[in-house]
Write a protein that holds these residues in place. Structure first.
Motif, mmCIF file in Angstrom:
data_model
loop_
_atom_site.group_PDB
_atom_site.id
_atom_site.type_symbol
_atom_site.label_atom_id
_atom_site.label_comp_id
_atom_site.label_asym_id
_atom_site.label_seq_id
_atom_site.Cartn_x
_atom_site.Cartn_y
_atom_site.Cartn_z
ATOM 1 N N ARG A 55 -42.856 -6.324 5.620
ATOM 2 C CA ARG A 55 -41.410 -6.630 5.988
ATOM 3 C C ARG A 55 -40.894 -7.807 5.283
ATOM 4 O O ARG A 55 -41.706 -8.631 5.589
ATOM 5 C CB ARG A 55 -41.049 -6.341 7.505
ATOM 6 C CG ARG A 55 -41.661 -4.859 7.904
ATOM 7 C CD ARG A 55 -41.644 -4.994 9.543
ATOM 8 N NE ARG A 55 -42.495 -5.984 10.018
ATOM 9 C CZ ARG A 55 -42.640 -6.356 11.344
ATOM 10 N NH1 ARG A 55 -41.652 -5.652 12.085
ATOM 11 N NH2 ARG A 55 -43.586 -7.229 11.756
ATOM 12 N N VAL A 56 -39.532 -7.861 5.212
ATOM 13 C CA VAL A 56 -39.076 -9.223 4.725
ATOM 14 C C VAL A 56 -37.786 -9.415 5.632
ATOM 15 O O VAL A 56 -37.176 -8.435 5.706
ATOM 16 C CB VAL A 56 -38.865 -9.202 3.177
ATOM 17 C CG1 VAL A 56 -37.868 -8.468 2.880
ATOM 18 C CG2 VAL A 56 -38.565 -10.715 2.784
ATOM 19 N N VAL A 57 -37.637 -10.709 6.031
ATOM 20 C CA VAL A 57 -36.310 -10.833 6.789
ATOM 21 C C VAL A 57 -35.454 -11.630 5.636
ATOM 22 O O VAL A 57 -35.807 -12.343 4.960
ATOM 23 C CB VAL A 57 -36.674 -11.825 7.876
ATOM 24 C CG1 VAL A 57 -35.158 -12.463 8.556
ATOM 25 C CG2 VAL A 57 -37.222 -11.115 8.953
ATOM 26 N N ALA A 58 -34.095 -11.225 5.634
ATOM 27 C CA ALA A 58 -33.384 -11.993 4.689
ATOM 28 C C ALA A 58 -31.799 -12.213 5.332
ATOM 29 O O ALA A 58 -31.453 -11.434 6.155
ATOM 30 C CB ALA A 58 -32.900 -10.924 3.682
ATOM 31 N N THR A 59 -31.524 -13.273 4.776
ATOM 32 C CA THR A 59 -30.037 -13.625 5.577
ATOM 33 C C THR A 59 -29.532 -14.813 4.257
ATOM 34 O O THR A 59 -30.230 -15.315 3.519
ATOM 35 C CB THR A 59 -30.293 -14.464 6.991
ATOM 36 O OG1 THR A 59 -28.971 -14.815 7.186
ATOM 37 C CG2 THR A 59 -31.024 -15.901 6.429
ATOM 38 N N VAL A 91 -33.310 -17.214 9.913
ATOM 39 C CA VAL A 91 -34.721 -16.461 9.830
ATOM 40 C C VAL A 91 -35.510 -16.857 11.187
ATOM 41 O O VAL A 91 -36.355 -15.694 11.731
ATOM 42 C CB VAL A 91 -35.448 -17.017 8.451
ATOM 43 C CG1 VAL A 91 -36.918 -16.394 8.501
ATOM 44 C CG2 VAL A 91 -34.508 -16.576 7.249
ATOM 45 N N MET A 94 -34.850 -14.542 13.990
ATOM 46 C CA MET A 94 -35.472 -13.307 13.988
ATOM 47 C C MET A 94 -36.848 -13.319 14.317
ATOM 48 O O MET A 94 -37.449 -12.455 14.337
ATOM 49 C CB MET A 94 -35.299 -12.612 12.670
ATOM 50 C CG MET A 94 -33.658 -12.453 12.249
ATOM 51 S SD MET A 94 -32.724 -11.650 13.428
ATOM 52 C CE MET A 94 -33.577 -10.095 13.240
ATOM 53 N N LEU A 152 -35.437 -16.042 2.863
ATOM 54 C CA LEU A 152 -36.462 -15.046 3.216
ATOM 55 C C LEU A 152 -37.538 -15.462 4.312
ATOM 56 O O LEU A 152 -37.907 -16.582 4.220
ATOM 57 C CB LEU A 152 -36.877 -14.439 1.961
ATOM 58 C CG LEU A 152 -35.989 -14.194 0.842
ATOM 59 C CD1 LEU A 152 -36.920 -13.459 -0.304
ATOM 60 C CD2 LEU A 152 -35.001 -13.014 1.313
ATOM 61 N N LEU A 155 -42.517 -11.850 9.267
ATOM 62 C CA LEU A 155 -42.569 -11.672 10.733
ATOM 63 C C LEU A 155 -44.183 -11.791 11.099
ATOM 64 O O LEU A 155 -44.206 -11.859 12.239
ATOM 65 C CB LEU A 155 -42.112 -10.259 10.911
ATOM 66 C CG LEU A 155 -40.542 -10.258 10.810
ATOM 67 C CD1 LEU A 155 -40.119 -8.691 10.932
ATOM 68 C CD2 LEU A 155 -39.823 -10.958 12.298
ATOM 69 N N PRO A 160 -39.248 -8.143 15.286
ATOM 70 C CA PRO A 160 -38.113 -9.060 15.120
ATOM 71 C C PRO A 160 -37.412 -9.295 16.334
ATOM 72 O O PRO A 160 -37.358 -8.438 17.453
ATOM 73 C CB PRO A 160 -37.127 -8.453 14.153
ATOM 74 C CG PRO A 160 -37.360 -7.007 14.204
ATOM 75 C CD PRO A 160 -38.990 -6.825 14.501
#
Lengths: 327, 327
Positions: A55-59, A91, A94, A152, A155, A160
């Motif tokens: 999974r990738v976190v993006a903001t 990031v 999260m 990016l 996790l 999250p």
């Protein structure tokens, strides 16, 4: 010769338009190291990064000259640090470890190329604090200097830490010293640019380590990056979680410098603490209190038909909605 | 009442500043569906996306009013389509399937909120062509309307198709019709806004399917999104791969409309074909030619001490370096 391009000693300053797009990109890329997570760095149509979690976190966050920073108050390096920090903190909030950022720079042609070098250095150095890398970007012309950053993160197998997990009985904890950036900005606006606290506006210092340590203990039920103001951002948790959050003003961490600056400027320092954004403190709700954080209140159940809210139990506070653009 | 806020029928137009940041975000988010890859959509500090490959492709592009688009020529919907396309094409050019975009919008307060609605619809609809979703963003005030998009993609187990893999003997292939956006822009600049080809400037239509089909056959050695101009972008492949690329002008795909518009405006249409950017055609080098593409040339080995270059073998062409900002 354009007056703007003459430096203090009469030396001609190399501008962005002197370098051109590709020259500028070469200058920037030369300053940027890669990390093991960077499988393909700048120079192609896109970068390729490791995303081991699956999974990738993006903001993303945008900073605009004379709205979020002034070149008379902040160097290119400051703006780079701040633009990266705003995104990396999101990031981390999260519960993810930041891996990379990409950067969009829209700039007037007469901006000194050295300002862009410094911007790249600031982005790079802030990223280095969390092991992330600058892996790509875009440079375009604009009348308004604008820095857009997308960050990016990975996790590392964890769930999250959203805004919606706060439950009655949870502690409310805070990592960092809120209000310092707002007080620093107030000093700059009042002409006290030489005060040490102005650094908190120029280069906020999110306590990434404290936040990631909280996350690793897996006792966090909700977390947020405080960027609109402490009460406003806790309000986002209260709303998303359907709870009431009670805060005790007397236990809020107040940097002693805020008291001194409050006396200088005639401001109650607690107003900065509860209403100031831009410090990128981490506010969380947690099953227990541990680590380098301050316990500042509790989560309680909503009464029937009551709306989610944040209440300061031990003093009157102004109706503080925090920072909102266009308002 | 501000004159700018009165619509054609004297009805007051709701502006971005009327809505405020949070109201505007609510309007935008309400228009955006999610996809199975979106594990956590808009509304938290960051989005969470599936990255099943264990790697993620990332790219960013910035579009600035009166540099990349004009509101008199393009609707908000057009700008959304185009901003998404520019980024999605970069992801596809790496051989990846786009999964999501995040968007930074910097806008004057008097921009009609309906323009932002249309922008969101355009971003959403372009993303839908490849199964991607709009998962987050930032809205800030600025004197200059600026749209920053970052796109992410999944490699689905494949190696990325970089610029550096072209080898002597490879075919050069092209998916799409280059020069249409440049001709459309020339029409707009000449006052022919009602010509159908202007749509190619407003809403470029990258042939994502043809590019992804090429990638799936695993016979691609290098690929690039043509955004600076065909010769300029093939030049990027030549340089990164250390090869010479020979193109045959007589076999280049020329939209018949370009010939007609060339006569109207007194331009040799081949100039648009080899020099025009913004169509987001896909140029690639390949072991074999198959699928919905045109074979336009070959990759050849460099002579000793020769520099990488792109040569049109069957006609004289101007020294065309393609589009570069600030030049």
């Amino acid at each position: 010769v354009d007056h703007d391009r003459i430096g203090p000693e009469g030396v001609r300053v190399i501008s962005v338009s002197d370098e051109g797009e590709f020259g500028l990109i070469r200058r920037i890329v030369a300053r940027l190291p890669v990390t093991p997570a960077v499988l393909l760095g700048p120079g192609d149509d896109a970068a390729v990064l490791a995303a081991p979690d699956g999974r990738v976190v993006a903001t993303t966050d945008v900073m605009v000259e004379d709205r979020h920073f002034r070149r008379t108050w902040s160097t290119g390096y400051d703006v780079g640090r701040k633009a990266a920090a705003a995104n990396l903190a999101d990031v981390v909030a999260m519960g993810a470890r930041p891996t990379a950022i990409v950067v969009g720079l829209a700039t007037p042609g007469d901006l000194p190329a050295a300002w862009v070098d410094a911007l790249a250095d600031g982005l790079r150095d802030e990223c280095a604090l969390v092991g992330a890398a600058v892996v790509g970007g875009d440079v375009v012309g604009s009348d308004t200097l604008t820095v857009s950053v997308t960050a990016l993160g990975d996790l590392e197998g964890r769930a999250p830490t959203t805004r919606s997990g706060a439950r009655p009985g949870d502690h409310v904890v805070l990592a960092g010293w809120p209000g310092r950036a707002a007080a620093g900005l107030a000093l700059l606006e009042a002409g006290h640019g030489d005060h040490p606290l102005t650094a908190a506006h120029r280069q906020p210092r999110p306590d990434y380590a404290a936040a990631l340590a909280m996350v690793a203990q897996e006792e966090i039920t909700a977390m947020i990056d405080v960027s609109d103001g402490l009460l406003a951002d806790l309000g986002h948790i209260a709303t998303a979680s359907g709870v009431r959050i009670e805060i005790t003003a007397a236990v809020l961490p107040v940097d002693p410098a805020l008291v001194e600056v409050g006396e200088l400027l005639g401001v109650d320092p607690i107003d900065w603490v509860i209403g100031g954004g831009d410090d990128h403190c981490f506010a969380a709700t947690a099953l227990h209190v541990s680590g380098n954080v301050t316990a500042i209140g509790r989560v309680v159940a909503l009464d029937d038909d009551a709306a989610p809210e944040v209440v300061v139990t031990d003093r009157e506070v102004p109706d503080n909605r925090g920072h909102e653009h266009f308002r």
